[in-house]
Design a protein around this motif. Sequence first.
Motif, PDB file in Angstrom:
ATOM      1  N   GLY A  83       0.804  -1.218   0.000  1.00 64.30           N
ATOM      2  CA  GLY A  83       0.000   0.000   0.000  1.00 64.30           C
ATOM      3  C   GLY A  83       0.836   1.265   0.000  1.00 64.30           C
ATOM      4  N   GLU A  87      -0.365   3.817   3.086  1.00 59.87           N
ATOM      5  CA  GLU A  87      -0.787   2.708   3.939  1.00 59.87           C
ATOM      6  C   GLU A  87       0.092   2.614   5.182  1.00 59.87           C
ATOM      7  OE1 GLU A  87      -2.945  -0.758   5.256  1.00 59.87           O
ATOM      8  OE2 GLU A  87      -3.388   1.093   4.193  1.00 59.87           O
ATOM      9  N   ARG A  90      -1.222   5.099   7.537  1.00 62.42           N
ATOM     10  CA  ARG A  90      -2.506   4.652   8.087  1.00 62.42           C
ATOM     11  C   ARG A  90      -2.300   3.604   9.170  1.00 62.42           C
ATOM     12  NH1 ARG A  90      -5.772   0.901   8.807  1.00 62.42           N
ATOM     13  NH2 ARG A  90      -4.534  -0.619   7.664  1.00 62.42           N
ATOM     14  N   VAL A  91      -1.399   2.660   8.918  1.00 61.10           N
ATOM     15  CA  VAL A  91      -1.104   1.618   9.900  1.00 61.10           C
ATOM     16  C   VAL A  91      -0.527   2.243  11.168  1.00 61.10           C
ATOM     17  CG1 VAL A  91       0.436  -0.341  10.396  1.00 61.10           C
ATOM     18  CG2 VAL A  91      -0.857  -0.264   8.251  1.00 61.10           C
TER      19      VAL A  91
END
Length: 107
Positions: A83, A87, A90-91
């Motif tokens: 991602g 990503e 976001r994680v």
Amino acid sequence: MANPYAGEVAVWLDGKRHVAKLTLGALAELEEALAAGSLIELVERFEAGRFTTRDVLALLLAGLRGGGWGGEPRDLLSVEVGGGPVEAARVAAELLARAFTVPGGSG
């Protein structure tokens, strides 16, 4: 699937799924790595969108170690995060959120 009730978040590194979570030890390591005055300051940076790539990498490293990953900090510099950078951020944000909230609860 990662268990949100245990604070877990799934992250893909070089096509392999890993579970990350911020244990108490991982949080202590994170504070030291970021030289942040407090974890609240880190949370505030994420909430305001003022986080850095260093913040994201430090959170991923701490979370992966909390999840049992045996890699080294330099390993994260060469892996492909599924991602991409968006990503990864976001994680990292999800790790922070899950460390300080109870899913379905009020906090």
